[in-house]
Structure formats: C-alpha cells, structure tokens
Scaffold this active site. Structure first.
Site, short mmCIF file in Angstrom:
data_model
loop_
_atom_site.label_atom_id
_atom_site.label_comp_id
_atom_site.label_asym_id
_atom_site.label_seq_id
_atom_site.Cartn_x
_atom_site.Cartn_y
_atom_site.Cartn_z
N ARG A 22 64.95 39.60 59.33
CA ARG A 22 64.64 39.20 57.95
C ARG A 22 64.03 40.36 57.16
NH1 ARG A 22 64.75 33.53 58.75
NH2 ARG A 22 64.66 33.00 60.95
N TYR A 52 71.96 43.35 60.56
CA TYR A 52 70.84 42.74 59.83
C TYR A 52 70.80 43.25 58.39
CZ TYR A 52 69.01 41.01 64.30
OH TYR A 52 68.86 40.39 65.51
N HIS A 130 75.27 43.23 70.82
CA HIS A 130 74.71 42.05 70.13
C HIS A 130 75.25 40.73 70.67
CE1 HIS A 130 72.83 41.08 65.97
NE2 HIS A 130 72.56 40.14 66.84
N ASN A 161 72.70 37.72 74.11
CA ASN A 161 73.57 36.53 74.05
C ASN A 161 74.68 36.54 75.09
OD1 ASN A 161 72.31 35.31 71.64
ND2 ASN A 161 73.12 37.12 70.60
N ARG A 277 50.56 36.64 59.46
CA ARG A 277 51.17 35.84 60.53
C ARG A 277 51.45 36.69 61.77
NH1 ARG A 277 55.23 31.89 57.07
NH2 ARG A 277 53.59 30.48 56.33
N1 LIG Z 1 70.09 38.78 69.33
C1 LIG Z 1 70.34 37.89 68.41
O1 LIG Z 1 71.47 37.35 68.29
C2 LIG Z 1 69.25 37.51 67.46
C3 LIG Z 1 69.43 36.43 66.57
C4 LIG Z 1 68.38 36.09 65.73
C5 LIG Z 1 67.18 36.82 65.76
N2 LIG Z 1 67.06 37.89 66.62
C6 LIG Z 1 65.80 38.68 66.69
O2 LIG Z 1 64.70 37.79 66.82
C7 LIG Z 1 63.76 38.06 65.78
C8 LIG Z 1 62.99 36.82 65.44
O3 LIG Z 1 63.87 35.79 64.96
P1 LIG Z 1 63.35 34.73 63.89
O4 LIG Z 1 62.99 35.43 62.63
O5 LIG Z 1 64.32 33.62 63.83
O6 LIG Z 1 61.98 34.28 64.62
P2 LIG Z 1 61.03 33.03 64.50
O7 LIG Z 1 59.67 33.58 64.78
O8 LIG Z 1 61.54 31.93 65.33
O9 LIG Z 1 61.09 32.56 62.98
C9 LIG Z 1 60.52 33.32 61.95
C10 LIG Z 1 60.72 32.55 60.67
O10 LIG Z 1 59.79 31.46 60.64
C11 LIG Z 1 59.09 31.50 59.40
N3 LIG Z 1 57.76 30.89 59.50
C12 LIG Z 1 57.35 29.82 58.78
N4 LIG Z 1 56.08 29.51 59.06
C13 LIG Z 1 55.66 30.40 59.98
C14 LIG Z 1 54.41 30.58 60.64
N5 LIG Z 1 53.34 29.80 60.44
N6 LIG Z 1 54.33 31.58 61.53
C15 LIG Z 1 55.39 32.39 61.76
N7 LIG Z 1 56.60 32.25 61.14
C16 LIG Z 1 56.72 31.27 60.25
C17 LIG Z 1 59.05 32.96 59.03
O11 LIG Z 1 58.84 33.10 57.66
P3 LIG Z 1 57.82 34.23 57.06
O12 LIG Z 1 58.48 35.55 57.22
O13 LIG Z 1 57.72 33.79 55.64
O14 LIG Z 1 56.55 34.10 57.82
C18 LIG Z 1 60.45 33.40 59.45
O15 LIG Z 1 61.39 33.05 58.45
C19 LIG Z 1 64.63 38.65 64.64
O16 LIG Z 1 63.89 39.39 63.70
C20 LIG Z 1 65.58 39.50 65.43
O17 LIG Z 1 64.98 40.74 65.76
C21 LIG Z 1 68.07 38.22 67.47
#
Ligand SMILES: NC(=O)c1ccc[n+]([C@@H]2O[C@H](COP(=O)([O-])OP(=O)(O)OC[C@H]3O[C@@H](n4cnc5c(N)ncnc54)[C@H](OP(=O)(O)O)[C@@H]3O)[C@@H](O)[C@H]2O)c1
Length: 307
Positions: A22, A52, A130, A161, A277
């Site tokens: 993000r 990304y 990926h 994955n 956060r």
């Molecule tokens: N290998 C793959 O296929 C794959 C796929 C997806 C992700 N990833 C990796 O995994 C990482 C994390 O994924 P994710 O962003 O989905 O992780 P996540 O930690 O599950 O979700 C983060 C999201 O939750 C939101 N959020 C809402 N309230 C929150 C709170 N109280 N505390 C924390 N977050 C809150 C965040 O918004 P705010 O930013 O506004 O806090 C953000 O949009 C990615 O950045 C990437 O590096 C890999």
C-alpha cells in the site's frame, strides 16, 4: 526488536517486517517517514514487489503504475543512502499484466534488472517469485534463481504463494536454498497452520513471511469484506478481544502475537502505512501467550474445540 534468521543465512531480520503493498497509495505520511519508522522499530526486512502500485502512476517518473512502489522506495534509498545498509531489501517479480504470471528465464532476467534500476541499488537481499507460473518448469525456474545469486545481484531467493508440492518440486532443482516462503497467514486466514505450509518451512528451514497478517485489516476493524463471513469473524474478534483485556494489549497486538507464537518462526509483514500503528504492531513482541490461550484463538477460528 527480537530477531530471526533469514532461513539458514547469517542475515538477521526483525520478527516483524514492513510491507509496501500500500506504499504508493498512502499519502498521509511521506515514504521516508514510514521507512525510517519501520527501521527504527526493528522492522528491517522491507517487503515490496514490482507489481505494487500498479494502479497508481507515480508523478515525476516514467512508471505507469507498474513498479511504482519500487520507484518510491528507490527515492528513499537515493535520498537517505545510509538506510540501504540497514535494510534487508526484499522484492518480488513474476506478475506482469496482462500476463498473470511469467517466470521464464528471459522475463525474470529483465524483471530483476528493472527492479534494481527502480530501487536504485545494485543488489537485492531477497528476490521472491510472487506467484507460481504454471507454464514454467521448476528446472528452468531453479536455473533462473541460481543465475540471480551467481551474478551477485541477489543475495538470496524465496517464493510466495507456492503450494507445498510446488515448493518441494522447485527445491529439488535448486543449487541454492529457498530461504523464505510467503503465504497469506493470519488468525482469519489460518490455512498455513493446518495445510503443511509451516511444517514444510520447518523442514526446509525457510522463514515464513506472513502476508496480510491482519487479513487486510479485517481483524483490526472487525468488519468482514464478505458479509457472509461476518458471524465467523465476530467469533474470532471476541476471542481476541478477551485476550487483549487479559494482556492489556490491543486487538492487533494479540492477532500478531498469535502468529509470532508458532514454532515455525513466522515473521508477519506489517501492512499499515501509519507510523503510530507500526509502533502499536511492535508492541506484539512483548506479549507472551500461553499455549492454552493460543489454542483458544485457533479454536475460535475453527468454530470447534481441537479434536
Ligand atoms: N505475496 C503476496 O502475494 C502478498 C499479497 C498481499 C500482501 N503482501 C505483503 O503483505 C504486506 C501486508 O499486507 P496487508 O497490507 O494486507 O496487511 P494487513 O496488516 O493485514 O492489513 C493492513 C491494512 O489494514 C488497515 N488497518 C485498519 N485498521 C488497522 C489497525 N488498527 N492496525 C493496522 N492496520 C489497520 C491498514 O490501513 P492503514 O494503512 O490506514 O493503517 C491497511 O490497509 C503487504 O504490504 C505486502 O508486503 C504480499
């Protein structure tokens, strides 16, 4: 911050990593601020991917969106060079719309060069495939990954994955170890705990980097993306909230502590782009769940007691 090893290498990584999925979309804080906060908290593994930012063109660059998060991270590396040596820089390649997946030798060779250019670095610590390309043989993929390491442009390689069978099949052809796997894993998306993913990580000594550890925020907000999941999610949230009270912790911290407690040594990749956060997430490392508490959380997700 507590640390772990990147597989069996001598590279030390924090027990929490910072994710850049993000990165290109978050405008409230600067990319510098987010990276500096993550690193100061000990989240030294910075996980990004060439895909990304795909939907967000980066102003002042020739990126149409693809490579956008890498471009932004590259700017941080260029502007604050001392950060590069503090980072374990992890990127991914192999998805290039309109092709869903491409892991051919020719494509990955170009993809790596492009990532290096965007990231403004001459080496990547961890290059990950990926998603599995069903049309590239494991033998060819192993050769590509081997060349990357041989060239000195990549220190270590891993996959994301991949199923257990795909991981094993690829491993059979590798001359260098796969030091990491990246499955989606959280208390909500709990499959890796049950389907052998984490078992294989222990067998191969590959560090599991858990993506979306808060189920894309659903655990933090308590709102299910699919309304039909809401009741099941409620049960998970109420079990987490009960423990949050016991441990004087937040919901996020308990959800992360659940992953951290697993013996495979899961490293959750923290997705929030808000420095506050990130600090909250780091607090998860101070929580020690008991085995009974850990199983209670899993049982809440399963909707039944362990057999
Ligand atoms: N290998 C793959 O296929 C794959 C796929 C997806 C992700 N990833 C990796 O995994 C990482 C994390 O994924 P994710 O962003 O989905 O992780 P996540 O930690 O599950 O979700 C983060 C999201 O939750 C939101 N959020 C809402 N309230 C929150 C709170 N109280 N505390 C924390 N977050 C809150 C965040 O918004 P705010 O930013 O506004 O806090 C953000 O949009 C990615 O950045 C990437 O590096 C890999």
């Amino acid at each position: 911050m507590k640390t772990a090893r990147l597989g069996e290498t001598d590279i030390e990584i924090g027990r929490l990593a910072f994710g850049c999925w993000r990165f290109a979309d978050a405008a409230e804080t600067t990319p510098h601020e987010r990276i500096e906060t993550a690193i100061s908290l000990g989240m030294n593994l910075i996980d990004t991917a060439d895909i990304y930012g795909f939907t967000t063109p980066v102003p002042g660059s020739d990126s149409d969106g693809f490579g956008g998060a890498e471009v932004m991270l590259g700017r941080v590396i260029k502007d604050v060079p001392h950060l590069r040596s503090k980072m374990i820089l992890a990127t991914k390649g192999g998805i290039r719309p309109p092709m869903p997946y491409n892991s051919s030798l020719e494509y990955l060779t170009e993809a790596l060069e492009a990532s290096l250019r965007r990231l403004k670095t001459d080496y990547i610590d961890l290059y990950q495939i990926h998603r599995p390309d069903l049309l590239t043989s494991f033998e060819e993929l192993a050769r590509s990954l081997g060349y990357m390491v041989e060239s000195g442009k990549v220190r270590h390689v891993g996959v994301s994955n991949f199923t257990n069978d795909q991981f094993r099949a690829l491993s059979k052809y590798m001359d260098v170890p796969l030091v990491s796997r990246q499955p989606q894993a959280s208390l909500w998306f709990h499959n890796p705990i049950m389907d052998g993913t984490l078992d294989l990580c222990q067998e191969f000594k590959a560090v599991p980097l858990a993506w979306s550890p808060l189920a894309r925020g659903q655990i933090a907000t308590g709102h299910a993306v699919n309304s039909e999941d809401q009741l099941k999610l409620n049960a998970v949230i109420s079990a987490i909230d009960e423990l949050a009270q016991t441990h004087s912790a937040t919901r996020t911290q308990i959800a992360l502590a659940f992953l951290l407690h697993h013996p495979a040594g899961i490293v959750p990749i923290i997705g929030t782009q808000k420095p506050k956060r990130l600090t909250e997430a780091a607090g998860a490392l101070d929580i020690q769940l008991s085995a009974r508490e850990w199983y209670s959380l899993l049982e809440a997700r399963l909707g039944q007691r362990m057999p």
